[in-house]
Design a protein around this motif. Sequence first.
Motif, PDB file in Angstrom:
ATOM      1  N   GLU A 150      58.549  49.302  11.171  1.00 51.90           N
ATOM      2  CA  GLU A 150      57.062  50.492  11.574  1.00 51.90           C
ATOM      3  C   GLU A 150      56.246  50.776  11.756  1.00 51.90           C
ATOM      4  O   GLU A 150      55.299  50.484  12.362  1.00 51.90           O
ATOM      5  CB  GLU A 150      57.925  50.851  12.819  1.00 51.90           C
ATOM      6  CG  GLU A 150      57.826  51.487  14.036  1.00 51.90           C
ATOM      7  CD  GLU A 150      59.250  52.251  14.962  1.00 51.90           C
ATOM      8  OE1 GLU A 150      60.423  52.097  14.699  1.00 51.90           O
ATOM      9  OE2 GLU A 150      58.452  52.874  15.941  1.00 51.90           O
ATOM     10  N   ALA A 151      56.385  51.824  10.799  1.00 54.18           N
ATOM     11  CA  ALA A 151      55.522  52.534   9.617  1.00 54.18           C
ATOM     12  C   ALA A 151      54.050  51.049   9.636  1.00 54.18           C
ATOM     13  O   ALA A 151      53.075  52.339   9.554  1.00 54.18           O
ATOM     14  CB  ALA A 151      56.496  53.017   8.725  1.00 54.18           C
ATOM     15  N   PHE A 152      54.568  50.381   9.091  1.00 52.32           N
ATOM     16  CA  PHE A 152      53.691  49.252   8.500  1.00 52.32           C
ATOM     17  C   PHE A 152      52.567  48.942   9.756  1.00 52.32           C
ATOM     18  O   PHE A 152      51.963  49.115   9.270  1.00 52.32           O
ATOM     19  CB  PHE A 152      54.206  48.372   7.945  1.00 52.32           C
ATOM     20  CG  PHE A 152      52.919  47.247   7.444  1.00 52.32           C
ATOM     21  CD1 PHE A 152      52.129  47.233   6.743  1.00 52.32           C
ATOM     22  CD2 PHE A 152      53.863  45.836   7.208  1.00 52.32           C
ATOM     23  CE1 PHE A 152      50.848  46.768   6.224  1.00 52.32           C
ATOM     24  CE2 PHE A 152      52.332  45.270   6.725  1.00 52.32           C
ATOM     25  CZ  PHE A 152      51.476  45.446   6.197  1.00 52.32           C
ATOM     26  N   ASP A 153      53.038  49.021  10.792  1.00 53.28           N
ATOM     27  CA  ASP A 153      52.572  48.893  12.053  1.00 53.28           C
ATOM     28  C   ASP A 153      51.748  49.452  12.414  1.00 53.28           C
ATOM     29  O   ASP A 153      50.216  49.276  12.728  1.00 53.28           O
ATOM     30  CB  ASP A 153      53.600  48.141  13.449  1.00 53.28           C
ATOM     31  CG  ASP A 153      53.069  47.840  14.431  1.00 53.28           C
ATOM     32  OD1 ASP A 153      52.053  47.221  14.034  1.00 53.28           O
ATOM     33  OD2 ASP A 153      53.363  48.638  15.846  1.00 53.28           O
ATOM     34  N   GLY A 154      52.488  50.734  12.121  1.00 53.90           N
ATOM     35  CA  GLY A 154      51.477  52.333  12.765  1.00 53.90           C
ATOM     36  C   GLY A 154      50.567  51.957  11.766  1.00 53.90           C
ATOM     37  O   GLY A 154      48.513  52.666  12.153  1.00 53.90           O
ATOM     38  N   TRP A 155      50.542  51.772  10.442  1.00 51.19           N
ATOM     39  CA  TRP A 155      49.452  52.279   8.966  1.00 51.19           C
ATOM     40  C   TRP A 155      48.240  51.211   9.513  1.00 51.19           C
ATOM     41  O   TRP A 155      47.761  51.133   9.693  1.00 51.19           O
ATOM     42  CB  TRP A 155      49.972  51.656   8.270  1.00 51.19           C
ATOM     43  CG  TRP A 155      48.903  51.476   6.664  1.00 51.19           C
ATOM     44  CD1 TRP A 155      48.525  52.981   5.909  1.00 51.19           C
ATOM     45  CD2 TRP A 155      47.658  50.837   6.857  1.00 51.19           C
ATOM     46  NE1 TRP A 155      47.125  52.528   5.371  1.00 51.19           N
ATOM     47  CE2 TRP A 155      47.720  51.006   5.272  1.00 51.19           C
ATOM     48  CE3 TRP A 155      47.808  48.700   6.813  1.00 51.19           C
ATOM     49  CZ2 TRP A 155      46.772  50.124   4.560  1.00 51.19           C
ATOM     50  CZ3 TRP A 155      47.232  48.401   5.908  1.00 51.19           C
ATOM     51  CH2 TRP A 155      46.325  48.725   4.790  1.00 51.19           C
TER      52      TRP A 155
END
Length: 207
Positions: A150-155
């Motif tokens: 999820e954090a990677f998706d935001g990045w």
Amino acid sequence: MRDSPEARHAPATARNRDAILAVLRETLPERGTVLEIAAGTGEHAVFFAAAFPQLTWQPSDPNDDARSSIAAHAAIAGLNNVRPPLALDAAAPEWPITAADAILCINMIHIAPWSAAEGLMAGAGRLKPEVLFLYGPFRENGAHTAPSNEAFDGWLKAQDPSYGVRDLEEVSALAARHGFTLDRKVAMPANNLSLVFRGGPSDRRNP
Ligand SMILES: C[S@@+](CC[C@H](N)C(=O)[O-])C[C@H]1O[C@@H](n2cnc3c(N)ncnc32)[C@H](O)[C@@H]1O
């Protein structure tokens, strides 16, 4: 080992290559040509080509620096089953290659616009490989599978709103429109998946 300034290194390739190789050993055809889309540094290409000396490895990437790196790694490795890298944009309506027995695409469709995934599947539909192998992070059942994804998706979306971790179901539906069925889904380290799609009989192999 000799090195050259063009030969770039992506640390993730050293972390994921053994796990991917284990899946490829159960997946790739015994002979023929493997087209690697978005080969990046070329480190995967030489590692996998060395592991499958009976296969011809055809790396590709649309990026000039990536192709220089792929060529440099291939020269260092000195393998005779790696072809010079092709300038291939998956999203292009025509590719500079018309046949492959397997297509590999590792860590590309989330870090490119969705049109690259659409082009990848359309191109695979034209080339009709036995196997289409995808690797990367995917959402499943409408949700991320891990907080890190999820954090990677935001990045990714902060880099470009058209990027993003793709939905497994959407990718599978897209693949199905081009004649590929999801045959295997393998959980990989760092919350990634290997997806093995298989096509129907190809006109090329069964005229
Ligand atoms: C994160 S890197 C992954 C490289 C390599 N597969 C790896 O796992 O290290 C993403 C790669 O996708 C390539 N790429 C981006 N858009 C593409 C497209 N439309 N068609 C093919 N490759 C593309 C980039 O040039 C880059 O080399």
